[in-house]
Design a protein around this motif. Sequence first.
Motif, PDB file in Angstrom:
ATOM      1  N   GLN A  66       0.776   2.902  -1.244  1.00  0.00           N
ATOM      2  CA  GLN A  66       1.258   4.044  -0.921  1.00  0.00           C
ATOM      3  C   GLN A  66       2.405   4.313  -1.725  1.00  0.00           C
ATOM      4  O   GLN A  66       2.831   5.488  -2.006  1.00  0.00           O
ATOM      5  CB  GLN A  66       1.240   4.247   0.520  1.00  0.00           C
ATOM      6  CG  GLN A  66      -0.229   4.427   1.215  1.00  0.00           C
ATOM      7  CD  GLN A  66      -0.142   4.116   2.831  1.00  0.00           C
ATOM      8  OE1 GLN A  66       0.703   3.494   3.332  1.00  0.00           O
ATOM      9  NE2 GLN A  66      -0.979   4.793   3.296  1.00  0.00           N
ATOM     10  N   SER A 109      -2.036  -2.008   1.631  1.00  0.00           N
ATOM     11  CA  SER A 109      -2.064  -0.511   1.525  1.00  0.00           C
ATOM     12  C   SER A 109      -0.660   0.313   1.356  1.00  0.00           C
ATOM     13  O   SER A 109      -0.499   1.223   0.808  1.00  0.00           O
ATOM     14  CB  SER A 109      -2.779   0.250   2.721  1.00  0.00           C
ATOM     15  OG  SER A 109      -1.781  -0.167   4.040  1.00  0.00           O
ATOM     16  N   GLU A 119      -5.105   7.638  -4.356  1.00  0.00           N
ATOM     17  CA  GLU A 119      -4.303   7.703  -2.868  1.00  0.00           C
ATOM     18  C   GLU A 119      -3.537   9.017  -2.967  1.00  0.00           C
ATOM     19  O   GLU A 119      -3.816   9.605  -1.914  1.00  0.00           O
ATOM     20  CB  GLU A 119      -3.371   6.757  -2.729  1.00  0.00           C
ATOM     21  CG  GLU A 119      -2.696   6.447  -1.414  1.00  0.00           C
ATOM     22  CD  GLU A 119      -3.794   5.747  -0.551  1.00  0.00           C
ATOM     23  OE1 GLU A 119      -3.538   5.708   0.832  1.00  0.00           O
ATOM     24  OE2 GLU A 119      -4.724   5.210  -0.677  1.00  0.00           O
TER      25      GLU A 119
END
Length: 127
Positions: free
Chosen positions: A27, A23, A34
């Motif tokens: 990011q 994740s 996202e």
Amino acid sequence: MTKRNKIIYWIATLWLSLGMVSSAIVQLSNVQEEVDMFTRLGYPIYFLSLLGVWKLLGVIAVLIPKFPLLKEWAYAGFFFSMSGAVFSHVVSGDDAKAVFGPSLLLVLTVISWFFRPADRKMIFENP
């Protein structure tokens, strides 16, 4: 620590680390999906980079030996981040699919923290 507890700890910790690193990469890469999700949830885009860096540093802190205080902070950060993500998705009316990932990482955080070996825990002495 029993062999069973060690196995539980390492399985939870490795899955937690994998989830946090993956994740964090998403990011830090500013993947459009996202970015759209963060915008929809009302967070500033720069928060993606901040969370991504913190997650990577947290994984390093959890995996390296020693430094129990640093590990406590990393677990706390994971807990706050994932519980905040769950709350944000629920409040914004997202479906169960959106809540599943952060919920799983939240559960893995608690399991990893609970089953961590004694040498990875803070030791408090009575005065």
